[in-house]
Every structure is written in structure tokens, then in C-alpha cells.
Design an enzyme around this catalytic site. Sequence first.
Site, PDB file in Angstrom:
ATOM      1  N   ASP A  69       0.877  -1.153   0.000  1.00  0.00           N
ATOM      2  CA  ASP A  69       0.000   0.000   0.000  1.00  0.00           C
ATOM      3  C   ASP A  69       0.926   1.217   0.000  1.00  0.00           C
ATOM      4  OD1 ASP A  69      -2.057   1.786  -0.015  1.00  0.00           O
ATOM      5  OD2 ASP A  69      -3.157   0.895   1.650  1.00  0.00           O
TER       6      ASP A  69
HETATM    7  C1  BGC Z   1      -4.921   3.392  -0.118  1.00  0.00           C
HETATM    8  C2  BGC Z   1      -4.991   2.361  -1.217  1.00  0.00           C
HETATM    9  C3  BGC Z   1      -4.791   3.031  -2.547  1.00  0.00           C
HETATM   10  C4  BGC Z   1      -3.451   3.724  -2.556  1.00  0.00           C
HETATM   11  C5  BGC Z   1      -3.124   4.435  -3.851  1.00  0.00           C
HETATM   12  C6  BGC Z   1      -3.679   4.252  -0.216  1.00  0.00           C
HETATM   13  O1  BGC Z   1      -3.794   5.365   0.613  1.00  0.00           O
HETATM   14  O2  BGC Z   1      -4.982   2.770   1.126  1.00  0.00           O
HETATM   15  O3  BGC Z   1      -6.216   1.692  -1.169  1.00  0.00           O
HETATM   16  O4  BGC Z   1      -4.899   2.105  -3.587  1.00  0.00           O
HETATM   17  O5  BGC Z   1      -3.447   4.689  -1.522  1.00  0.00           O
HETATM   18  O6  BGC Z   1      -3.889   5.560  -4.029  1.00  0.00           O
END
Ligand code: BGC
Length: 745
Positions: free
Chosen positions: A244
Amino acid sequence: MLKKDEKKNEKKRERDIEKLVKKLTLDEKIAMIHGASLFRSGAVERLGIPAIETSDGPMGVRAEFMDDRWIPSGNEDDMVSYLPSNSALASSWNTELARDMGHVLGAEARGRGKDVILAPGINIKRDPLCGRNFEYMSEDPALTRALAVPFIQGVQENDVAACVKHFAANVQETDRQMVDEQIDDRTLYELYLPAFKAAVQEAGAYSIMGAYNKINGTHCCENKRLLDEILRKEWSFDGAVISDWGGVHKTKETAECSMDLEMSVFPDFDEYKLANPLKELIEKGEVSVDAVDAKVRNLLRMMYRLKMIGPKKDSREAGAYNAPKHREAVLRTAQESMILLKNEKHTLPLDAKKIKKLLVIGANAATLHSNGGGSAEIKALYEICPLAGLKMYLGGNTKVEYAQGYYVPKVEKDGGENWQATSVMEDGDSEIGKAVRDEAHENENNRRGDEERLAKLEREKTEIHEKNEKLFAEALEAAKDADAVIFVGGLNHELDIEGFDRPDMKLPYEQDLLIEALLKVRKDTILTFVGGSPVEMPWREQAQAILWSYYAGMETGTALAQIIFGDVNPSGKLAETFPVRYEDCVTAKNGQFGKWGKIALEEGLYCGYRYYDRQRIKPAFCFGYGLSYTDFEYSGLTLKAEKGKNVKLTFSVKNIGKRAGAETAQIYIAPIAAQVDRPDKELKAFAKVEVGAGRSKKISLTLKPEDFAYFDEQIHGFVADAGDYEILVGASSEDIRLRGIATLS
Ligand code: BGC
């Protein structure tokens, strides 16, 4: 393809991958395993290895961002189909629609030139206040699994990888970067892992996203137990694990576990843990190059499968975004996702011909939701709000009046830098990327974000109260002489949002007060809601008609109008319990939700209906519940043990009303003399069938031995005790219509 040919191709693929690994220099390998821009990995042009283009998210392909700033590019060509949220999709209980929605998302992602779409979110809903619940499917692992599998297959048909998230047990937003969840193995294996396992083994997901949180002391993105032992060894996953954004914390640990691609929110790409810091460790001999090679292999394998490299490069799907047929599929899903919670005195459907003047009340009637929620935000090609949907349906001969009803404070979008970078960055940290987040956790400043937000919500209450006086009066006055009154309230992405959990389970903006007053003036007010998670409904006994919609995509208003006026017979059922009040939740009782630092999932398996069942707590609306404009009768359950193993069951569902409709029959198993403590009943299968008026449909389903099993920590595996199990066939988790006994030998 024949098994033999498949094996041959796999061997050739692995040989090709090995050849590439040999040719790559250390710098090139390192470039491949971390972000080279906010949503893209590094390419190696010399060898024809392209960058991996990723994009959010679960409700459609997110707008383009600048390479190194969280600022949307501001293009005019990146608007897309706005898909129903996973919470909406799950309420349809329709696996074909799940495949359709996956296919649409994949096609749009590919159409926009993406390789990996950061979806679907399949975390189990543990507490109704989790800010990202709207992105997830259900409180139940079997339902989540049944929908996630076709969804992922649908995505990947387009030569786009689904990046299934967030692995694992990403159950709260409070302290989301550091929260340390104490979970026992049985709970993990029975509740939080099954959908991920099926994503890997049944759907063949090409990638998985490591979650932000810690499990039993270790961050998911460097968690050997989770990534090496469970994902790779037990489940044989050979695709790519992507972190993540900002989920990687330690260089050596991450390098040496199965985390293949580090992504983050900072633009100092060379300083990512799997960039220069890793190179230094390798040069010092503290990490071996083999660790990097393993990651490169996994990424290349995914690229191969996506036809980004390899012999099939020229036959890669092109995808398409905003195709008209996508809108049709989105509408079908929206129609099946809405849940009729109450309908006394045949209040619904309304007869459009009898209405000269319709009054619509409520801010959510005229609110667009697509551009909010966090990383699930999108730039929708269009979004039909409920008010537009109702007007479009009725046409010009009906007078549709609108009263806002309750005041919603203006959301100040700062227009510039996205919240996402700052959500991971430390408060007051000016030198981007130098954040030492572990230390930051000890820092009170970090909590300030949460406190400030709560303080803001508190401050707004006075403003809301003042403004509501006039708005309430206007709405109540107008309600007196309208032929029909439709209230559209609920939540929005100020509350259903990434990064924060909701402060309580109440409807915001004093909606309860307005609804109570409205029901006194007009008992027949049709109460409809758009929201991403359960709310308390203290007035529900007084209400005649209640219709709930999750964020149902670009055609929300169309579908809502079609249901209200009876063109569509509602068939959605709750994929999560709506408790009477927040205090009824197990997490409210044990206090193990929404805290900073450590939380213990003390309730174990007793999450959602498993808990309400055990404690005999009556929810407002139970799991699996939803009404139709017709009625169904269940009959003729037969159970047959097949080959001494599988249990085959058949029964009939008859539509005893006057109009065609769809019914979701749910199969729960209840162990009668279990050797260990087990939930009173658990969903194991379901079938959604369309049945014409007066007609019957026979349903056949098979339960496998694994459906009877529980996780035994001693032997670290699933066991199904021999003996009797009650098989319950229900129209909801409470409304059991048929019962039988299956005996496992
Ligand atoms: C989120 C993810 C997301 C990623 C990219 C993170 O803050 O938890 O679900 O895909 O950012 O934007």
C-alpha cells in the site's frame, strides 16, 4: 488450452524470465521494484521491460495524477464510468453482476492504458464505523469470496491485473499506518483470510496489495508469516505483492520477505526503502541479490501474464472506457443493489400517473458522490443524482418540487495538493520523505489530524442547527400538499472516507429530527438513503417505507426512480447487519476498535451476525435481509450426501405475488454437536433466482466438506467433525424457511 500445453508455456515463461533476470544489472532490478512516479514503477527500456502503470480504484479508474505531486493532472480526457461501490455490489448478491462489474473496471483500466487496477477491496467489515467500509463487501467471508472471485476474473479478462486489497485484516482507519492488530489464527483463517485465499487460488489474482496495518506486531508489508508462509507457501501465490502507498517501513525486512513492489506517496523515489537504502545494504553484503531477483521474477511473471512482455505482446486486449454497454451494466447492478427495508401498506411502488406534485426533500437528493471518499474518488463521466433520476423518470407533466431539508456544511476542497500525501506524511514535516513514521507514532502531533477533524465536526453542529430551523420549516410546510413525499438522506464522503472512522453511527446534520417531524406531518413519506455504512434509524417503527442505497454509481438516480415507481422490483439484500444502535456492536462492547496503537480482535469469530446470533441481540435489519414487491414461498428441501462427501441440496422458491421478482435464498449451516465452540450458524452458499409471478424455481446447491470445517490451530488446518449439521435455508439470516439435517461421516 490443454494441461500439457499450459505446462509447456509456463516452463517457457519461466525460462524467458530467467534470461531477463540474468541480463538485468542491479540498478535496473532495483528500478523495477519501487515507484518511479506516484503510480508507476521503473522501466528498463534497454531490455524492453515497460513500467507498470497502476491506478485506483474500486469504483472506476481514478483521474490522472502528476508524476510527483498529489495533484490531478487536470486533463479533460480521464473521466470514466462510475461503478457501484463494493458495498452496493455485494447487496445485489449476484455473482454474474460481480463478474460484469469486474469486466467493466478492467476494460476501463486497460482502455486508460493501465496494467494494474488497485481493486477490489475485500476486507471484512468488523465495525460499522470503519471509514472505508463502503469500499468493502461484507461482514461475511463466504459472501465476500463468492463475489470477489468473479469480480477479479472479470477484471483480468482484459489483460489487467486486479490488485486485491488490503492484505490483510485492514479493519479500521484510525491510526491506519501503525495500528497493531492482535488476531488469533483461527479468526484469521476463518474470517479475514478466506476471500483472499479464494482471490489467489480460485480467481488467479495477478497481484495483491499489502495492507498498512500491523498484524501481531509486524507491518503487513514486511510480514513474513503473512506474505511468505501463508500467501506464498500455503496458497502457492506466484504473482506480485505491491505495498500500500507508504506501507513499507523497513528496508531489510521488506527486502527479505515477499513484498515485490514498493509504492508510496512521496516523490523522493530514490529514497524509497527498496531503492538506494536497499542498494546500500546489498553492497555491504547485508542483503543478498537473490532477494531482489525473487521480486523481479514475480513482477516479470505478472507482466508476462498481462502480455506486457513475452510472445503474446501483440495480442493484448485494448480495453475501452466509457463504452455505452458499461453504463448499462452499471445500471443493472444499481437496480439490484438497492435494499427495500420496509414497505407497509404497499406504500411503494408509487403510481406515477396519480402524482401531479411530488416533493423531494433532502440534501442527498442533489449531491454527487463520485469525487470523494479518498483513493476511491473518481472523475465520473456523469452521475445521476436521485433528484435528477426522479425528474428524468417523470417528465414534464409532473411538478417536482425540491426542498433541501437539512443543512450540509460546505466541503472545502483545497483545490491543490491531495490529502493523500499528507495522510501518510507527518504533521509539520516539511522535508518530504524524511518522515520516520515509527517515531512519529509516538508523537502527539500525529493524532492531531483526527482530533482536529472531530473538533471541526463538533463546531459545525451549531451552524447546522441554526440553518436547519428554516430548512426544516420549509420542508414540513411543502410536505402538506404534495401528492407524494420522498426524503433522500444518508451519508456522504465526508463520513464514508479513507483515513478516518466515523465518530458515531447516527445520521448526520440532524436528519433524525427532520425525519421524525416529517413522519408526523406525512406518515407516508418515503424514506430513502444513500450511504456507505449502517446508520441508526430510531424512527424506523413509525416509517412506512424505507429504501437503502449504497453509493450505486453513475445511474444511482435512475435506478432509485425505477424502483420507487415500480419499473424495477427491488431485490437487494443486506450484506452487513444494521444494528439498532452502535452500542449493540461487539466492538462497542469490547472497546477494541478505533483506538491508536494496539487493538485486540477479542471477539474472534463473533463479528456481524455471528455475534448478534450468539448474544440474541435483535438488530434493526439483519444480515441477508431485504424486501421485494412480491413474496416468495420456500418448499421441498431435500438433502443428499453425494459420494459420502458433498451434500447436495434442492428446494423450490415460488413467487406467490402478482409480479415477477428475484429472490436470494441463503444457506446457513449450524453444527449440532460441535467439538469446539462454533458460531450458531454461518452462511455457506446462496442462489439468486428470478421467478415470474405465480411460478416456481427449483434450486440445487452443493455443500463441500470444507463448508462444514473450522480451523484447528493444533493441526494448523481445517477439519470437519463427523456428525449432524443443521442446514438452514433462509430468506435472510433471521427468516429461516426450511431446515434439514446433514450427517457427515
Ligand atoms: C490506499 C490504497 C490506494 C493507494 C493508492 C492508499 O492510501 O490505502 O487503497 O490504492 O493509496 O492511491
